[in-house]
Write an enzyme that holds these catalytic residues in place. Structure first.
Site: not given
Ligand code: HDE
Length: 719
Positions: A81, A154, A345
């Site tokens: 992202h 998402n 978060h």
């Molecule tokens: Fe994320 N995801 N994600 N994700 N995600 C990040 O956090 C993660 C997942 C989503 O505009 C990270 O600050 C794991 C699903 C958005 O700043 C990180 C898993 C969904 C954004 C991270 C998922 C999301 C992130 C990277 C699997 C939809 C951007 C930078 C369990 C429900 C937020 C950050 C923004 C960002 C981890 C899966 C949505 C690495 C481990 C499912 C919208 O922490």
């Protein structure tokens, strides 16, 4: 010293109005330039040198400070992202929900809660194109009176994997390949499809990713989903399961894949610009927040597991209740300070909202804080203005990199008597957070629940719910993506997976790839432990009880307005002002943005000498930047356009991308030069002639439809 607080917009939460927030305003209020130590600067153009033509001196603290700061301007981009655009706004509740939740912001009708929303693509780097085929992040920070609640969702309601432990693998697979860093912001490569073809649990998400949902027309025209099942908890400690939805009031719309690729070249900031301009013009994007509510007692009533993030709850089974509206009404002042530094978060919840045991969600609860520690440089990122809650923060957390708060006194522990026991713990009645007391009595195991083994039924449900053009787009997208895969075995494995979803789909993709479909007896699943019994992991083959779900197709979206749609009006010297101005007025009155595109910038004279300002030339604009095209009359104007290849290409491309195109009666002649041609049975969405008033009415109706995708089936035009 002027106070800057008074100049900040009203909906900036109070404790984020710090003095350092507004450098532009500082400049505008006529302050002197200073160093970071506050020393006024006399010369910002020359470094301090030994003599006229001599070397720069080490003692030049003004140069050193400026350069050191510059050298450290970049922070690590998000691992996923990274490419994002954001806006401020407000969430207003329609219906209080005391029976479901004690969350304050969901309990007072009309209550307004400030929000900050960041949209993003997932795979690309910070500078990558907006129009990549990708999932879009839809992250909302609610600054509630009880602390921050982040709904980090998402634009697709399911996910690729069922357990967070596979997330690093998924991301490594989709990111540019590590040896040559190719391709940027694209899933069309071997490592991604290698991984996916071995992970049948991704089948449902792949259908979404290959659908037009992955190439939205606008960030303002996408749905949002919390994906996981959450809990709402009321003041009697009763819990209900809940799925969160964002429904855009402008409807859900997408572009064509060919168009997306052209936009990526013509305007890689297309979505960012669209969001910014809409808010700037006062056309505020709006979404309704919807919830699907499932009583605790119904947890096991469904044919899928509520904890499985690869499943939706079809709206036919549990309707979506709309409980409030979010309006984005202010662009950020500074991209870095806000859009880049915002830290979302999933674990940021308030009393009345709680988690479930979805293993994907559980892993996210760890990952988001962890990632900020390195990205934002330490444990104090909650003190960055955009991340601060609007309620004061009191606790015994201390120190660490970049600490902003100056804590007074000697007490930094609890319990204490020296600080009169402060800060106090809050009881339930005082809004203290207590976790839902879910009963858990189980063995520790490292296994996947049997209830998570159906991977295909909802992939099929999604495919079956699409219209014919949407199905064709899916087939085209899969053929494109897998066509870019160099390893034949991966393509073959993927075709086998597709055959588990729909035989016709697999056959058509296989044909495009020059392959034969080999339907496996048992679907491939390499996502099993070393000494796991494959039988325990074999996918369950079943059918969804819901055969088609209307909300899954964009055909059924809202199509009642042309607000904020961009219309190109193609003109040249000598355009007929009546057919130009009357149409322009009608479109503007209906809320659209009508812009003049001509061979040259500047102004031109219309037939009766009216001066027409030109917004774009054919060099700077392309039909892919517009939703529809209008060609007004005027003999000279039409004559010039007919001799201008760029104008003909403009119309052809709009036609190819199934957009509405309207021609004034006296502009008809140009049709013969275009791929539309002069036919008797003119295509849907192509509107020709009649008086300008009725032409405008039909044109507006056509623009509301967004696209005439059926056009593709019978007219493969080359544009
Ligand atoms: Fe994320 N995801 N994600 N994700 N995600 C990040 O956090 C993660 C997942 C989503 O505009 C990270 O600050 C794991 C699903 C958005 O700043 C990180 C898993 C969904 C954004 C991270 C998922 C999301 C992130 C990277 C699997 C939809 C951007 C930078 C369990 C429900 C937020 C950050 C923004 C960002 C981890 C899966 C949505 C690495 C481990 C499912 C919208 O922490």
């Amino acid at each position: 010293m002027p106070t800057q607080e008074s100049k900040l917009p009203d909906n900036v939460p109070v404790n984020r109005k710090t003095e350092n927030l507004e450098p532009d305003m500082e400049i505008a209020t006529g302050e002197f330039m200073t160093t970071d130590q506050g020393v006024r600067i006399n010369n910002d153009s020359d470094s301090l040198k030994a003599g006229d033509r001599g070397p720069t001196l080490m003692e030049d603290f003004i140069f050193r400070e400026k350069m050191t700061h510059f050298d450290h301007e970049r922070i690590p981009e998000r691992i996923v992202h990274a490419r994002g655009s954001a806006a401020h706004g407000v969430f207003q509740l329609y219906t209080p929900l005391p029976q479901l939740t004690k969350a304050g912001f969901l309990n007072k009708a009309g209550q307004e809660t400030p929000v900050f929303v960041r949209f993003s693509t997932v795979a690309g780097s910070r500078g990558s194109t907006d129009l990549a085929r990708d999932v879009r992040g839809f992250a909302v920070k609610f600054y509630t009176d009880e602390g921050n609640f982040d709904l980090v969702g998402n634009n697709m309601p399911v996910f690729f994997i069922q357990d967070a432990i596979k997330f690093p693998d998924l991301v490594h697979a989709v990111k540019p390949e590590p040896h040559n860093e190719i391709p940027q912001a694209a899933s069309a490569h071997d490592t991604f499809w290698d991984f996916i073809s071995l992970m049948p649990e991704s089948a449902h998400m792949i259908m979404w990713l290959m659908s037009d949902r992955a190439i939205p027309r606008s960030l303002r025209m996408m749905e949002g989903f919390g994906v996981h099942t959450f809990r709402l908890v009321n003041d009697k400690d009763e819990s209900h399961f809940v799925k969160f939805h964002w429904k855009p009031l402008l409807g859900v719309h997408s572009v064509a894949w060919d168009e997306a690729q052209v936009i990526s070249g013509k305007d890689p900031d297309f979505h960012r610009r669209d969001l910014w301009e809409a808010i700037d013009k006062g056309i505020f994007p709006e979404w309704e927040l919807g919830i699907q509510v499932i009583p605790e007692a119904d947890e096991h009533k469904f044919e899928f597991d509520l904890l499985d993030p690869t499943k939706i709850i079809p709206e036919e089974l549990v309707p979506v209740q709309r409980i409030g509206k979010m309006t984005l009404n202010r662009n950020p002042d500074n991209f870095f300070a806000e859009t880049e530094q915002v830290a979302f978060h999933v674990g940021n919840v308030v009393p009345g909202i709680d988690f479930t045991n979805d293993p994907l969600m559980q892993g996210r609860l760890f990952s988001y804080t962890d990632t900020q520690l390195i990205r934002l440089g330490g444990p104090n990122f909650h003190e960055i203005p955009i991340n601060r809650s609007i309620v004061p923060v009191h606790n015994h957390q201390r120190d660490g990199f970049m600490r902003q708060q100056i804590n007074k006194g000697r007490v930094s522990y609890h319990p204490n008597s020296l600080g009169s026991g402060c800060p106090f713990l809050a009881g339930k009645m005082q809004g203290g957070f207590t976790s839902f007391t879910e009963k858990i009595d189980a063995q520790k195991i490292r296994m996947r629940s049997k209830s998570f083994r159906d991977h295909f039924s909802q992939a099929t449900l999604f495919f079956n719910s699409q219209s014919e053009p949407e199905k064709q787009h899916l087939i085209d997208a899969l053929s494109f993506e897998l066509g870019k895969v160099e390893t034949k075995e991966i393509r073959e494995r993927m075709v086998s997976i597709l055959s588990m979803i729909d035989d016709g789909l697999a056959a058509k993709v296989a044909l495009n790839l020059g392959l034969k479909v080999q339907k496996p007896e048992t679907p491939i699943n390499k996502n099993i432990p070393a000494d796991g019994n494959p039988d325990d992991y074999e996918p369950v083959i079943m059918k969804s009880s819901v055969e088609k779900s209307a909300p899954l197709s964009m055909v059924n979206t809202v199509k009642d307005s042309i607000e904020s749609r961009k219309i190109a009006i193609l003109v040249a010297q000598g355009v007929d002002e009546n057919s130009l101005i009357e149409m322009q007025d009608a479109l503007t009155e209906a809320g659209a943005v009508a812009e003049i595109v001509a061979p040259k910038l500047g102004t031109l004279s219309a037939e009766k000498d009216t001066i027409v300002p030109v917004k774009h030339s054919f060099l700077t604009a392309s039909s892919v930047m517009f939703d529809a095209v209008y060609v007004p009359g005027g003999i000279n104007s039409i004559g010039t356009l007919m001799k201008t290849p760029e104008a003909i290409y403009f119309i052809n491309q709009a036609y190819k991308h199934c957009k509405p195109v309207a021609f004034d009666e006296s502009a008809k002649e140009i049709l013969a030069k275009t791929n539309i041609g002069e036919k008797d049975d003119i295509d849907d969405g192509i509107i020709v002639g009649g008086d300008v008033k009725s032409l405008a009415t039909s044109f507006i109706e056509a623009i509301k439809q967004h696209r005439f995708w059926e056009r593709e089936a019978f007219h493969k035009n080359p544009a």
